[in-house]
Design a protein around this motif. Structure first.
Motif: not given
Length: 175
Positions: A32-33, A39-41, A45-49
């Motif tokens: 998922g990460t 997707w976000l590059q 942000a990926a870790l936070v989401l």
């Protein structure tokens, strides 16, 4: 050599399921990460989401791990004294076990009774029932019960009942 029918081992089966579930949870969090990062590059942000995903999947595992560590630390601290720590109405009573016989410290019994047990009377009842450990006199549990049976004070009666239930009978059940 032909092997017999495999035997079902419930504990091994349970361990396999628990380990597999942990690896699946960890894989889902990492995947998922990685997908979110792609997707976000942006790693931050990926870790936070995906922090919620990590929390939902891994928090129970971490809580279980810390609980196990607490139990292990408690065991490591007390396993050598297990079965030998006794307390009567707030008074710690030292107990030694030798050949399935329990010996109680006379000094501690004196504090529990309010008056020290008479060593001469104890030796008269049974010469071998009083010994010295670590520079302290100890009395055998059976001899102590005989001594307390002759006393009529409320404290002696309650101590005798406590010794019978807590120290004497559990030691005899292990024989």
């Amino acid at each position: 050599m032909r092997r017999g029918k495999p035997v079902y081992d419930a504990q091994r089966h349970e361990r396999w399921h628990m380990t597999t579930a942990r690896w699946i949870k960890l894989g889902a969090c990492v995947l998922g990460t990685l997908l979110m990062q792609h997707w976000l590059q942006n790693w931050a942000a990926a870790l936070v989401l995906t922090a919620t995903l990590w929390g939902i999947f891994l928090a129970p595992e971490l809580i279980g791990l810390f609980g196990d560590m607490g139990r292990w630390l408690r065991w490591a601290r007390w396993h050598e004294r297990e079965g030998l720590h006794y307390e009567f109405k707030g008074v710690h009573i030292r107990v030694q076990e030798e050949h399935r016989e329990r010996w109680l410290c006379l000094g501690d019994l004196g504090r529990a009774l309010g008056e020290p047990p008479n060593e001469l009377v104890l030796r008269r009842l049974n010469e071998d029932g009083v010994r010295e450990y670590e520079r302290q006199l100890y009395v055998q549990d059976e001899l102590l019960l005989k001594y307390l049976a002759e006393r009529s004070s409320d404290r002696a009666i309650s101590l005798r009942t406590w010794v019978q239930r807590t120290v004497f009978h559990p030691a005899r059940q292990r024989r």
